[in-house]
Design a protein around this motif. Structure first.
Motif, PDB file in Angstrom:
ATOM      1  N   LEU A  80     -12.864  10.104 -19.471  1.00 14.46           N
ATOM      2  CA  LEU A  80     -12.897   8.360 -20.104  1.00 14.46           C
ATOM      3  C   LEU A  80     -14.298   7.031 -19.717  1.00 14.46           C
ATOM      4  N   ARG A  83     -17.494   8.738 -20.802  1.00 16.96           N
ATOM      5  CA  ARG A  83     -17.597   8.785 -22.356  1.00 16.96           C
ATOM      6  C   ARG A  83     -18.020   7.856 -22.475  1.00 16.96           C
ATOM      7  N   ASN A  84     -17.683   6.126 -22.314  1.00 14.38           N
ATOM      8  CA  ASN A  84     -18.006   4.511 -22.314  1.00 14.38           C
ATOM      9  C   ASN A  84     -18.775   5.119 -21.820  1.00 14.38           C
ATOM     10  N   LYS A  86     -21.901   6.600 -21.665  1.00 21.20           N
ATOM     11  CA  LYS A  86     -22.836   7.364 -22.334  1.00 21.20           C
ATOM     12  C   LYS A  86     -22.878   6.492 -23.828  1.00 21.20           C
ATOM     13  N   SER A  87     -21.451   6.076 -24.383  1.00 19.67           N
ATOM     14  CA  SER A  87     -21.649   5.119 -25.936  1.00 19.67           C
ATOM     15  C   SER A  87     -21.641   3.417 -25.337  1.00 19.67           C
ATOM     16  N   SER A  89     -20.315   1.399 -24.226  1.00 23.90           N
ATOM     17  CA  SER A  89     -18.930   0.591 -23.864  1.00 23.90           C
ATOM     18  C   SER A  89     -18.639   0.196 -22.976  1.00 23.90           C
ATOM     19  N   TYR A  91     -17.025  -2.775 -22.049  1.00 26.21           N
ATOM     20  CA  TYR A  91     -15.846  -2.842 -22.228  1.00 26.21           C
ATOM     21  C   TYR A  91     -14.495  -2.269 -22.354  1.00 26.21           C
ATOM     22  N   LEU A  92     -14.822  -1.093 -22.803  1.00 26.08           N
ATOM     23  CA  LEU A  92     -13.509  -0.145 -22.651  1.00 26.08           C
ATOM     24  C   LEU A  92     -14.333   1.215 -21.604  1.00 26.08           C
ATOM     25  N   GLN A  93     -14.739   0.920 -20.793  1.00 23.68           N
ATOM     26  CA  GLN A  93     -15.572   1.265 -19.258  1.00 23.68           C
ATOM     27  C   GLN A  93     -14.527   0.465 -18.677  1.00 23.68           C
ATOM     28  N   LYS A  95     -12.071  -1.388 -19.035  1.00 20.59           N
ATOM     29  CA  LYS A  95     -10.371  -0.919 -19.124  1.00 20.59           C
ATOM     30  C   LYS A  95      -9.953  -0.022 -18.395  1.00 20.59           C
ATOM     31  N   VAL A  96     -11.029   0.596 -19.156  1.00 23.81           N
ATOM     32  CA  VAL A  96     -10.895   2.470 -18.340  1.00 23.81           C
ATOM     33  C   VAL A  96     -10.554   2.549 -16.592  1.00 23.81           C
TER      34      VAL A  96
END
Length: 116
Positions: A80, A83-84, A86-87, A89, A91-93, A95-96
């Motif tokens: 995860l 993946r984040n 590369k995209s 994000s 914020y999501l990174q 959170k993970v």
């Protein structure tokens, strides 16, 4: 004379509106406390202020259960996180990453020398 009567009516009307609003507000607070909404709102406010992630939230973010091994948690984290990354994000990174940190404290237990 008419202006004076109109001014008195406006003052009396606004006073009535203020009292009605105050009474409605008190009733709303009373209803909220009876239904538990006030307590739930208070708990949510405290949680938002502390900004700590719960174990359940961390597991949900990483998509793991309580029975998942630590190695599998790390695999999910790596997947995860990358993946984040590369995209794009952040914020999501983050959170993970916070989810992994939270589960890491649960997995390792309390630090030596601390009470808990």
């Amino acid at each position: 004379m008419a202006a004076k009567i109109l001014a008195n009516l406006l003052i009396m009307g606004s006073g009535i509106m203020v009292r009605a609003f105050a009474q409605a507000y008190k009733q709303a607070l009373n209803n909220a406390s009876k239904s538990g909404v006030a307590q739930e709102t208070l708990q949510n406010a405290v949680h938002k202020v502390t900004k700590t992630m719960t174990e359940a939230e961390a597991r949900q973010i990483l998509g793991v259960s309580e029975q998942t091994s630590w190695e599998e948690v790390l695999k999910r984290y790596d997947t995860l996180f990358e993946r984040n990354a590369k995209s794009g994000s952040f914020y999501l990174q983050s959170k993970v990453h916070r989810a992994k940190e939270m589960l890491e404290t649960v997995h390792k237990g309390p630090e030596p020398g601390t009470s808990g």
